[in-house]
Design a protein around this motif. Structure first.
Motif, PDB file in Angstrom:
ATOM      1  N   TYR A  47      14.252  37.234  -7.155  1.00 27.33           N
ATOM      2  CA  TYR A  47      15.258  37.308  -6.084  1.00 27.33           C
ATOM      3  C   TYR A  47      15.411  35.986  -5.346  1.00 27.33           C
ATOM      4  O   TYR A  47      16.490  35.705  -4.818  1.00 27.33           O
ATOM      5  CB  TYR A  47      14.915  38.454  -5.138  1.00 27.33           C
ATOM      6  CG  TYR A  47      15.135  39.805  -5.783  1.00 27.33           C
ATOM      7  CD1 TYR A  47      16.417  40.284  -6.026  1.00 27.33           C
ATOM      8  CD2 TYR A  47      14.053  40.580  -6.195  1.00 27.33           C
ATOM      9  CE1 TYR A  47      16.624  41.498  -6.655  1.00 27.33           C
ATOM     10  CE2 TYR A  47      14.249  41.797  -6.822  1.00 27.33           C
ATOM     11  CZ  TYR A  47      15.538  42.257  -7.054  1.00 27.33           C
ATOM     12  OH  TYR A  47      15.749  43.455  -7.684  1.00 27.33           O
ATOM     13  N   ARG A  51      19.041  34.130  -4.761  1.00 31.51           N
ATOM     14  CA  ARG A  51      19.524  33.558  -3.499  1.00 31.51           C
ATOM     15  C   ARG A  51      19.800  32.064  -3.620  1.00 31.51           C
ATOM     16  O   ARG A  51      20.761  31.548  -3.060  1.00 31.51           O
ATOM     17  CB  ARG A  51      18.498  33.771  -2.376  1.00 31.51           C
ATOM     18  CG  ARG A  51      17.939  35.183  -2.172  1.00 31.51           C
ATOM     19  CD  ARG A  51      18.991  36.237  -1.903  1.00 31.51           C
ATOM     20  NE  ARG A  51      18.365  37.508  -1.526  1.00 31.51           N
ATOM     21  CZ  ARG A  51      18.172  38.540  -2.353  1.00 31.51           C
ATOM     22  NH1 ARG A  51      18.526  38.449  -3.630  1.00 31.51           N
ATOM     23  NH2 ARG A  51      17.627  39.664  -1.911  1.00 31.51           N
ATOM     24  N   ARG A 383      12.521  41.423  -2.899  1.00 31.90           N
ATOM     25  CA  ARG A 383      13.823  41.224  -2.239  1.00 31.90           C
ATOM     26  C   ARG A 383      13.645  40.839  -0.778  1.00 31.90           C
ATOM     27  O   ARG A 383      14.348  39.957  -0.254  1.00 31.90           O
ATOM     28  CB  ARG A 383      14.644  42.510  -2.348  1.00 31.90           C
ATOM     29  CG  ARG A 383      15.236  42.745  -3.720  1.00 31.90           C
ATOM     30  CD  ARG A 383      16.117  43.972  -3.739  1.00 31.90           C
ATOM     31  NE  ARG A 383      15.342  45.206  -3.772  1.00 31.90           N
ATOM     32  CZ  ARG A 383      15.706  46.346  -3.221  1.00 31.90           C
ATOM     33  NH1 ARG A 383      16.846  46.421  -2.532  1.00 31.90           N
ATOM     34  NH2 ARG A 383      14.957  47.419  -3.330  1.00 31.90           N
ATOM     35  N   THR A 384      12.695  41.489  -0.118  1.00 31.89           N
ATOM     36  CA  THR A 384      12.481  41.227   1.307  1.00 31.89           C
ATOM     37  C   THR A 384      11.954  39.825   1.535  1.00 31.89           C
ATOM     38  O   THR A 384      12.443  39.089   2.417  1.00 31.89           O
ATOM     39  CB  THR A 384      11.495  42.267   1.891  1.00 31.89           C
ATOM     40  OG1 THR A 384      11.997  43.581   1.640  1.00 31.89           O
ATOM     41  CG2 THR A 384      11.316  42.061   3.379  1.00 31.89           C
ATOM     42  N   ASP A 387      14.679  37.237   1.035  1.00 32.72           N
ATOM     43  CA  ASP A 387      15.583  37.155   2.182  1.00 32.72           C
ATOM     44  C   ASP A 387      14.936  36.407   3.349  1.00 32.72           C
ATOM     45  O   ASP A 387      15.571  35.566   3.998  1.00 32.72           O
ATOM     46  CB  ASP A 387      15.993  38.558   2.629  1.00 32.72           C
ATOM     47  CG  ASP A 387      16.972  39.212   1.674  1.00 32.72           C
ATOM     48  OD1 ASP A 387      17.516  38.505   0.798  1.00 32.72           O
ATOM     49  OD2 ASP A 387      17.194  40.428   1.791  1.00 32.72           O
ATOM     50  N   ALA A 392      18.212  34.640   4.791  1.00 32.00           N
ATOM     51  CA  ALA A 392      19.334  35.569   4.644  1.00 32.00           C
ATOM     52  C   ALA A 392      19.284  36.633   5.737  1.00 32.00           C
ATOM     53  O   ALA A 392      18.221  37.171   6.046  1.00 32.00           O
ATOM     54  CB  ALA A 392      19.293  36.229   3.267  1.00 32.00           C
ATOM     55  N   THR A 394      19.900  40.050   6.325  1.00 33.53           N
ATOM     56  CA  THR A 394      20.168  41.320   5.653  1.00 33.53           C
ATOM     57  C   THR A 394      19.428  42.445   6.367  1.00 33.53           C
ATOM     58  O   THR A 394      18.560  42.213   7.209  1.00 33.53           O
ATOM     59  CB  THR A 394      19.701  41.283   4.184  1.00 33.53           C
ATOM     60  OG1 THR A 394      18.254  41.247   4.161  1.00 33.53           O
ATOM     61  CG2 THR A 394      20.251  40.060   3.468  1.00 33.53           C
TER      62      THR A 394
END
Length: 452
Positions: A47, A51, A383-384, A387, A392, A394
């Motif tokens: 991920y 990004r 994913r976390t 970010d 990011a 989100t």
């Protein structure tokens, strides 16, 4: 270890020769250094590149990719989280708890989506989890689980009547659709190859001895980086900085020889379905893609000083217990042979609360404490962290596990006494409920001590 196929049924059947990649043989300078070649580290790399494709990323693994829990688990890609929704609501508030549940449920599908998008066959099939109720106490627990899910309105758990289940002695079951069966070694090994095709460099046979802000040390080399991702889960107990942050708890598994479809029809488990029951000393299983049972459970003791050794991966008494339990649940299997026996450590934080954390000032990211629920949670962690590390904005960075700090485990001998007392308490709780026909007092005391 030289024959990695002996690690588990999954390693023995993965379409991969398991030859170790090249070890790190020179100092290195990259954007991101990831400590640990399991799913937490690999999903984070995946991920991060989604990004920012320009990032240079190196993964450092002591053995081979998927050596630990990522390659040896029960193959449940579920929405389970170590802390219950009630517990999350109590600690973080209702909206945060519901957001965590929605994120976990979506993660089950996300794993399947990514695997399909890169053409990765991981035996993924979303068939849900059947939790058998094999006593009056367990049936009450099943009904309570369904009622709790209805109160929160996120998890779509339903109650199955006795005539719909075929496990021996089952009075009913709960059914949670938010779980997929998969082959974990196919996932972790395939994801590593996909990452290499995108420019990630993976070093195996490379033991990390310590890490600090923006640097990682191996036995012979140093890696300088903008960010370090610590993705060691239960193996964090072997590093100085995380020695008491994670307790390695062993879980064991067996796999049987394949069974004919006629037996599976009698057993009543469809392809894609996973299963358990409501006992306190946890068991878990799946029907594999090639019609075997892969069945596991707790029961192995904690070892002094959080030590991790290959000889701890096999406990004959636990394997015997698992085979008896499987036969007790499904008598139709008869004398089916057990072909594989294995085990390994998973990570438990002191408050049984998983985390995905990032300290931007120091360039340190970490995730773990999945307590056996990591096959899906690692994806959400990846994913976390991506970010958080890329800035990011989100919904994931506001989830209640973000930057959660668990207390350290007690020093020895208290850690040894407490961990093994907990194991004994769960054994006693099952015996207590069988004897009295009432919910266990010992189990209630244990839940309160872990914040559940």
């Amino acid at each position: 270890m030289t024959d990695f196929r002996q690690l588990s049924f999954w390693h023995d059947t993965v379409p991969d020769d398991l030859t170790p990649r090249t070890a790190l043989d020179a100092d290195l300078d990259v954007d991101v250094a990831i400590v640990g070649g399991g799913l937490t580290g690999l999903w984070t790399a995946w991920y991060l590149l989604e990004r920012d494709p320009s990032l240079s990323i190196a993964v450092l693994e002591k053995e081979i990719v998927g050596f630990g829990a990522s390659g040896r688990n029960g193959g449940w890609c579920s929405a389970l989280f170590p802390r219950s929704t009630v517990s999350l609501e109590r600690a973080h508030g209702r909206e945060a708890a519901l957001a965590m549940r929605r994120a976990m449920i979506d993660t089950v599908d996300e794993v399947g989506r990514v695997a399909a998008s890169i053409g990765l066959d991981i035996d993924y099939l979303k068939g849900g989890t059947v939790s058998f109720a094999r006593s009056g106490v367990q049936l009450a627990a099943a009904k309570a689980e369904v009622a709790e899910a209805a109160v929160f309105g996120v998890d779509q758990v339903e109650l199955w009547a006795q005539d719909r289940v075929k496990a021996a002695g089952a009075l009913g079951a709960s059914f949670d659709p938010a779980c997929a069966r998969l082959h974990p070694a196919k996932l972790v090994r395939g994801l590593a190859r996909a990452l290499e095709s995108r420019g990630v460099v993976i070093y195996e046979n490379t033991e990390v001895t310590d890490y600090a802000s923006r640097s990682v040390r191996t036995r012979l080399r140093t890696v300088q980086c903008k960010d370090v991702v610590v993705a060691t889960e239960g193996y964090g107990a072997t590093l100085p900085a995380t020695r008491r942050r994670m307790l390695p708890l062993y879980s064991m598994m067996i796999a049987t020889e394949p069974l004919p479809d006629s037996i599976w029809d009698e057993i009543g488990l469809d392809h894609g379905q996973t299963f358990t029951d409501f006992r306190h000393l946890l068991v878990y299983g799946q029907r594999t893609a090639d019609n075997r049972f892969a069945f596991g459970g707790r029961g192995a003791r904690y070892h002094w000083g959080s030590s991790i050794r290959s000889e701890y991966d096999r406990v004959p008494a636990v394997f015997d217990h698992l085979r008896r339990t499987l036969g007790d649940m499904f008598p139709a299997i008869g004398q089916v042979a057990v072909t594989h026996r294995w085990g390994g450590p998973l990570g438990v934080s002191r408050d049984w609360h998983a985390t995905a954390s990032y300290d931007a000032a120091r360039g340190l990211a970490s995730a773990g404490g999945y307590v056996g629920d990591g096959l899906s949670t690692t994806n959400l962690a990846g994913r976390t962290l991506a970010d958080l590390m890329t800035g990011a904005d989100t919904a994931l960075i506001s989830l209640p596990w973000v930057n959660h700090h668990s207390p350290s485990w007690e020093p020895e001998p208290w850690r040894f006494l407490g961990a093994n007392a907990g194991l004994m308490a769960m054994t006693i709780a099952d015996a207590e409920e069988k004897l009295t026909g009432r919910a266990s007092i010992a189990a209630k005391l244990m839940r309160s001590s872990t914040g559940h």
